[in-house]
Design a protein around this motif. Sequence first.
Motif, PDB file in Angstrom:
ATOM      1  N   ASP A 111      47.794  47.160  45.339  1.00  0.00           N
ATOM      2  CA  ASP A 111      47.197  45.897  45.789  1.00  0.00           C
ATOM      3  C   ASP A 111      47.677  45.454  47.166  1.00  0.00           C
ATOM      4  O   ASP A 111      47.273  44.391  47.638  1.00  0.00           O
ATOM      5  CB  ASP A 111      47.490  44.787  44.768  1.00  0.00           C
ATOM      6  N   GLN A 127      44.116  44.011  47.053  1.00  0.00           N
ATOM      7  CA  GLN A 127      44.034  42.574  46.778  1.00  0.00           C
ATOM      8  C   GLN A 127      44.688  41.737  47.879  1.00  0.00           C
ATOM      9  O   GLN A 127      45.140  40.627  47.640  1.00  0.00           O
ATOM     10  CB  GLN A 127      44.672  42.254  45.425  1.00  0.00           C
ATOM     11  N   THR A 185      41.144  53.298  45.184  1.00  0.00           N
ATOM     12  CA  THR A 185      40.382  52.051  45.241  1.00  0.00           C
ATOM     13  C   THR A 185      39.047  52.189  45.961  1.00  0.00           C
ATOM     14  O   THR A 185      38.238  51.258  45.933  1.00  0.00           O
ATOM     15  CB  THR A 185      41.201  50.944  45.930  1.00  0.00           C
ATOM     16  N   SER A 212      34.047  52.751  44.562  1.00  0.00           N
ATOM     17  CA  SER A 212      33.766  51.365  44.929  1.00  0.00           C
ATOM     18  C   SER A 212      32.546  51.274  45.828  1.00  0.00           C
ATOM     19  O   SER A 212      32.115  52.250  46.436  1.00  0.00           O
ATOM     20  CB  SER A 212      34.983  50.759  45.641  1.00  0.00           C
ATOM     21  N   GLU A 266      33.621  42.395  46.699  1.00  0.00           N
ATOM     22  CA  GLU A 266      35.067  42.597  46.564  1.00  0.00           C
ATOM     23  C   GLU A 266      35.515  42.360  45.122  1.00  0.00           C
ATOM     24  O   GLU A 266      36.291  43.144  44.550  1.00  0.00           O
ATOM     25  CB  GLU A 266      35.804  41.647  47.508  1.00  0.00           C
ATOM     26  N   GLU A 307      36.986  45.119  42.288  1.00  0.00           N
ATOM     27  CA  GLU A 307      38.203  44.864  41.519  1.00  0.00           C
ATOM     28  C   GLU A 307      37.923  44.953  40.021  1.00  0.00           C
ATOM     29  O   GLU A 307      38.662  45.579  39.269  1.00  0.00           O
ATOM     30  CB  GLU A 307      38.766  43.487  41.885  1.00  0.00           C
ATOM     31  N   SER A 311      39.526  47.822  37.633  1.00  0.00           N
ATOM     32  CA  SER A 311      40.494  47.404  36.619  1.00  0.00           C
ATOM     33  C   SER A 311      39.962  47.532  35.202  1.00  0.00           C
ATOM     34  O   SER A 311      40.707  47.333  34.242  1.00  0.00           O
ATOM     35  CB  SER A 311      40.922  45.955  36.868  1.00  0.00           C
TER      36      SER A 311
END
Length: 372
Positions: free
Chosen positions: A180, A184, A287, A291, A315, A319, A323
């Motif tokens: 992250d 994040q 990630t 995506s 975004e 996530e 997850s």
Amino acid sequence: MEYREFKGKKLSSLGFGTMRLPVENGKVDQAAVGEMVDYAIANGVNYFDTAWGYHSGESEVAVGKALSAYPRESYFLADKFPGYDLSTFGRKEEVWETQLSRTGAGYFDFYMFHNVCELNIEQYLDPKYGIYDFLMAKKAEGKIVHLGFSAHGSVENMKRFLDAYGNDMEFCQIQLNWLDWEFQSAREKVELLNEWNIPVWVMEPLRGGNLMKLSGDQAERIAGIRPGCGPVELAFRFIQSVPEAVVTLSGMSDMAQMRENIAIFEKHAPLNDGELASLAAVAYELTTRDSVPCTACRYCTDHCPQGIDIPWLIELYNEHKFSGGGFLAPMAISSLPEEKKPSGCLGCENCEAVCPQQIKIASVMKDFAEIL
């Protein structure tokens, strides 16, 4: 145990996070918690973190009972105002008195505005609820020694909160781990807190244990970054590479995790530049592999008749998909009016006509709405 200085206090770098305590027959196992607290204290851990909602309130009770065997001045206890539950804004006195009663602590060494995010930023900033005034009064009374906040929300929401209350915030707890750091925006959050001279407390250093569960090529590459250093140790060594990090909270669920974590924090061994670069490469692959490749150019938002913040929703979509669910996206989106949610997309495809990445945005919004 490694320690960090904070305002004349020596805090153990490893803090005992109590969101994932051992459970037996659906209830917190008090005997097991007592054993873990005893071991933690015997091995130098002096920081314990609980919250209103952890184990539906049982965490505060269990931690309070376990710590009651020790002099109050021998440990530091952290708790939080549960702003993630909007119904508590009108019950601040009740919440506060209940937390003191559950823990039996008498006062809190560290206390936080819990989970500042899109869901509750307006309520936290609204003087009619008086949360800031209430907590500052408790600090003036000595019932709160150090006041801070935790944040799962966006950098922009953190900026709004800091603009209002930053001069009185002594620390901030954020989700920070090697995945992250960019995914994040943990790096950007650390930089923002640096601007305010606010030290960092770390939560989710293992991302709920998910950083231990990599497989295939990623697992092999992780194992090769620092030979002999497993994924748990590597994750904590990454945190040690962030000089702003003061306390790292680990939600340990059994004695095996407790022993492993404490052994790691017996020494300070941060990653070098090459190791950090290798870890960043794995994070990027993980990630971005599946995506939506949005670059946040925002051409789309100028052409959306609903005024939807498409890059931000993408975004959150990335996530949520990465997850496998979780609370972050639903929590953020619940704060939006209906026409600004993914379900508010009209499917007109005006946005797609100007997207440099040729993203099928309408399909993404439809899929996100269905998932939610």
